[in-house]
Scaffold this active site. Structure first.
Site, PDB file in Angstrom:
ATOM      1  N   TYR A 174      -7.781 -44.842   0.787  1.00  0.00           N
ATOM      2  CA  TYR A 174      -8.641 -43.716   0.432  1.00  0.00           C
ATOM      3  C   TYR A 174      -8.084 -42.398   0.953  1.00  0.00           C
ATOM      4  O   TYR A 174      -7.590 -42.316   2.079  1.00  0.00           O
ATOM      5  CB  TYR A 174     -10.051 -43.939   1.005  1.00  0.00           C
ATOM      6  N   GLU A 186     -19.708 -27.084 -34.544  1.00  0.00           N
ATOM      7  CA  GLU A 186     -18.635 -26.348 -33.859  1.00  0.00           C
ATOM      8  C   GLU A 186     -18.577 -26.708 -32.374  1.00  0.00           C
ATOM      9  O   GLU A 186     -17.499 -26.858 -31.791  1.00  0.00           O
ATOM     10  CB  GLU A 186     -18.859 -24.841 -34.003  1.00  0.00           C
ATOM     11  N   LYS A 209     -27.028 -16.036 -43.233  1.00  0.00           N
ATOM     12  CA  LYS A 209     -26.192 -17.055 -42.615  1.00  0.00           C
ATOM     13  C   LYS A 209     -26.941 -18.320 -42.227  1.00  0.00           C
ATOM     14  O   LYS A 209     -28.083 -18.290 -41.808  1.00  0.00           O
ATOM     15  CB  LYS A 209     -25.549 -16.484 -41.351  1.00  0.00           C
ATOM     16  N   LYS A 212     -15.640 -37.062  -9.127  1.00  0.00           N
ATOM     17  CA  LYS A 212     -16.969 -37.222  -9.715  1.00  0.00           C
ATOM     18  C   LYS A 212     -17.397 -36.132 -10.693  1.00  0.00           C
ATOM     19  O   LYS A 212     -17.882 -36.427 -11.788  1.00  0.00           O
ATOM     20  CB  LYS A 212     -17.998 -37.372  -8.594  1.00  0.00           C
ATOM     21  N   SER A 245     -20.164 -33.086  -0.649  1.00  0.00           N
ATOM     22  CA  SER A 245     -20.230 -33.490  -2.058  1.00  0.00           C
ATOM     23  C   SER A 245     -21.667 -33.712  -2.510  1.00  0.00           C
ATOM     24  O   SER A 245     -21.899 -34.059  -3.661  1.00  0.00           O
ATOM     25  CB  SER A 245     -19.405 -34.765  -2.276  1.00  0.00           C
ATOM     26  N   SER A 290     -28.025 -16.107 -38.021  1.00  0.00           N
ATOM     27  CA  SER A 290     -27.311 -15.017 -37.372  1.00  0.00           C
ATOM     28  C   SER A 290     -28.298 -13.912 -37.065  1.00  0.00           C
ATOM     29  O   SER A 290     -29.233 -13.664 -37.829  1.00  0.00           O
ATOM     30  CB  SER A 290     -26.213 -14.498 -38.303  1.00  0.00           C
ATOM     31  N   THR A 306      -5.125 -34.887 -48.771  1.00  0.00           N
ATOM     32  CA  THR A 306      -4.038 -34.979 -47.799  1.00  0.00           C
ATOM     33  C   THR A 306      -3.521 -33.553 -47.664  1.00  0.00           C
ATOM     34  O   THR A 306      -3.531 -32.801 -48.646  1.00  0.00           O
ATOM     35  CB  THR A 306      -2.901 -35.920 -48.267  1.00  0.00           C
ATOM     36  N   HIS A 307      -3.135 -33.167 -46.475  1.00  0.00           N
ATOM     37  CA  HIS A 307      -2.728 -31.775 -46.202  1.00  0.00           C
ATOM     38  C   HIS A 307      -3.842 -30.792 -46.550  1.00  0.00           C
ATOM     39  O   HIS A 307      -3.574 -29.636 -46.849  1.00  0.00           O
ATOM     40  CB  HIS A 307      -1.458 -31.403 -46.982  1.00  0.00           C
ATOM     41  N   GLN A 358     -12.682 -37.473  -3.721  1.00  0.00           N
ATOM     42  CA  GLN A 358     -14.035 -36.923  -3.892  1.00  0.00           C
ATOM     43  C   GLN A 358     -14.081 -35.988  -5.111  1.00  0.00           C
ATOM     44  O   GLN A 358     -15.131 -35.713  -5.654  1.00  0.00           O
ATOM     45  CB  GLN A 358     -14.444 -36.161  -2.626  1.00  0.00           C
TER      46      GLN A 358
HETATM   47  N1  ARG Z   1     -18.120 -38.273  -0.338  1.00  0.00           N
HETATM   48  C1  ARG Z   1     -17.008 -39.151  -0.304  1.00  0.00           C
HETATM   49  C2  ARG Z   1     -16.378 -39.267  -1.685  1.00  0.00           C
HETATM   50  O1  ARG Z   1     -16.981 -38.863  -2.611  1.00  0.00           O
HETATM   51  C3  ARG Z   1     -17.417 -40.488   0.179  1.00  0.00           C
HETATM   52  C4  ARG Z   1     -16.345 -41.239   0.879  1.00  0.00           C
HETATM   53  C5  ARG Z   1     -16.026 -40.563   2.139  1.00  0.00           C
HETATM   54  N2  ARG Z   1     -15.139 -41.343   2.944  1.00  0.00           N
HETATM   55  C6  ARG Z   1     -14.498 -40.817   3.971  1.00  0.00           C
HETATM   56  N3  ARG Z   1     -13.736 -41.602   4.636  1.00  0.00           N
HETATM   57  N4  ARG Z   1     -14.638 -39.566   4.313  1.00  0.00           N
HETATM   58  O2  ARG Z   1     -15.297 -39.732  -1.850  1.00  0.00           O
END
Ligand code: ARG
Length: 462
Positions: free
Chosen positions: A321, A294, A287, A329, A27, A281, A159-160, A326
């Site tokens: 977990y 947009e 234009k 993010k 990651s 344009s 409206t509309h 992962q």
């Molecule tokens: N890179 C992992 C994540 O973003 C960190 C946590 C990893 N934990 C594990 N037990 N492998 O979630």
């Protein structure tokens, strides 16, 4: 050639990962954005380990100093990120070891990457709540500027998307000030709930070391530690709440953007975007395109997409977990970046645009927009029940339509042919200026109410 096992956890491994395993697992390509949060979390953790006697003061000092060195390397673009080291946590720790030596190996006492990533990500999302708040505030100020200047500029209310009743430009701008205020309160609300620290939950069960979770929580600006270690490492509802608030905010942005696209068209000419916020344009020299509006209108696609994606990632995951998480993010990073960009662009466009008062006023008078004022007059002055007044007005509108004129163009005699009680002073309410001036009910469109609302919000946003 077989790779050697990972230095962080390779004790029980004879061989390293397959290249594709490494590619799917790593990651670092995106979570390097968490570097400063990761280092802040580690510094707080090290200080706590020393304060509780779990590691020595000299080791903690070396770790805390060394982490600052690593941070400055990363911030200076002077850091070699390694995919083999998977993520930001292990990249930082490996470099720390090179900088301070053996002491670095004590940092991970009473901690896991599971609570580490949870704390890093919470800190990052918390910052985004603050960033969105500031950007929304700037946008509100830009809208207030427009509202103040045009508190009494008359325009059609729709409206509309059909002309309904005249409103004021200021009133229309203030509608968005209210929406963006609610967006700010949603981010603030989410921020409050997310502001508890997962650090010290360790892998999932807590730890046998005598850690002080209140101390690390306080050092990181949290209101306290989260109450359950399983929950602390396994929920991402804080990120979902951020995405929920971002989605609603992006809905508001998209509606406003759509209005600006329509309003800046040759058919409407309600606003002129400044050169700074228009594009040309390559083929049609005449234009002036509202590209930024947009694009803002379109940002909802990826922001809501992120919301859906993370919701699906989290759905059905057993505690605690799982590596699935992962995948949280990139979605949030992308949504947050684009929300901020859209908010900032919208504030710039709104601050720079010029309303075309003549077009607004001319359009306000079309479509029999004061028909309701006429009906209200019949109720007020002649004592007609509203339903009957509505009917009389409808007949007058039909008459005007048949004659190809507007309501104020009818003669008194023509009006009286529909209802004999109608008097000359009915014409006072048929003008658009009088119409908006009469809408003085709380929250109404009259210039006086708009000026009150502007003053209220100016004060509230101080
Ligand atoms: N890179 C992992 C994540 O973003 C960190 C946590 C990893 N934990 C594990 N037990 N492998 O979630």
């Amino acid at each position: 050639m077989t790779k050697t096992a990972n230095t962080m956890w390779g004790g029980r491994f004879a061989a390293g990962p397959d290249a594709i395993m490494e590619a799917i697992n790593a990651s670092i390509g995106f979570d390097k954005r968490l570097a400063s949060q990761d280092i802040a979390g580690s510094r707080a953790h090290a200080a706590m380990l020393a304060a509780t006697g779990i590691i020595s003061d000299s080791d903690a000092d070396a770790i805390r100093e060394g982490l600052l060195t690593v941070l400055s390397e990363i911030e200076g673009g002077d850091f070699a990120f390694s995919t083999a080291l998977e993520d930001i946590h292990m990249n930082v720790e490996a470099r720390l070891k090179e900088v301070v030596g053996e002491a670095a190996g004590r940092l991970h006492t009473a901690r896991s990457r599971n609570d580490q990533v949870a704390v890093d990500f919470r800190l990052w999302v918390r910052d985004q709540c603050d960033g969105a708040d500031q950007a929304l505030l700037a946008l509100q100020h830009a809208l207030l500027g427009q509202a103040e200047a045009g508190a009494d500029w008359v325009m059609p209310g729709f409206t509309h998307l059909q002309v309904a009743q005249p409103v004021t430009w200021g009133h229309h701008m203030m509608a968005y000030v209210e929406m963006f205020a609610r967006d700010r309160s949603r981010f603030a609300d989410a921020r409050k709930r997310m502001n508890l620290s997962p650090l010290g939950a360790a892998a999932l069960a807590g730890t046998s070391f005598p850690i002080d979770r209140h101390m690390t929580a306080e050092a990181l600006g949290f209101d306290g530690p989260m109450g359950n270690s399983l929950d602390a490492v396994s929920d991402r509802d804080f990120a979902l709440e951020f995405l929920g608030a971002a989605t609603i905010c992006a809905v508001h942005l998209s509606r406003m953007a759509e209005e600006l696209v329509i309003w800046s068209s040759a058919q409407f000419r309600f606003v002129k975007m400044s050169d700074r916020w228009s594009t040309g344009s390559s083929i049609m020299p005449q234009k002036r395109n509202p590209d930024a509006a947009e694009l803002i209108r379109a940002k909802i696609g990826r922001i809501f997409g992120a919301n859906v994606a993370l919701t699906m990632v989290m759905k059905g995951l057993p505690l605690a977990y799982s590596k699935d998480m992962q995948e949280d993010k990139e979605q949030v990073f992308d949504a947050a970046d684009n929300l901020l960009l859209a908010l900032t662009a919208m504030a710039g466009m709104v601050g720079d645009m010029t309303a075309n008062q003549d077009s607004l006023k001319a359009a306000a008078a079309t479509g029999f927009s004061t028909a309701t004022d006429l009906a209200d007059w019949l109720v007020r002055e002649l004592g007609l029940p509203f339903r009957e007044a509505h009917h009389v007005t409808g007949s007058l509108v039909a008459m005007a339509e048949g004659l190809g004129c507007d309501l104020p163009d009818l003669t008194l005699a023509q009006m009286q042919s529909v209802h004999e009680g109608i008097k000359q002073d009915v014409f006072d309410v048929l003008g658009v200026e009088n119409s908006v001036a009469s809408r003085t009910s709380f929250g109404g469109t009259s210039p006086a109410r708009v000026r009150e609302a502007v003053a209220h919000w100016r004060k509230a946003l101080e």
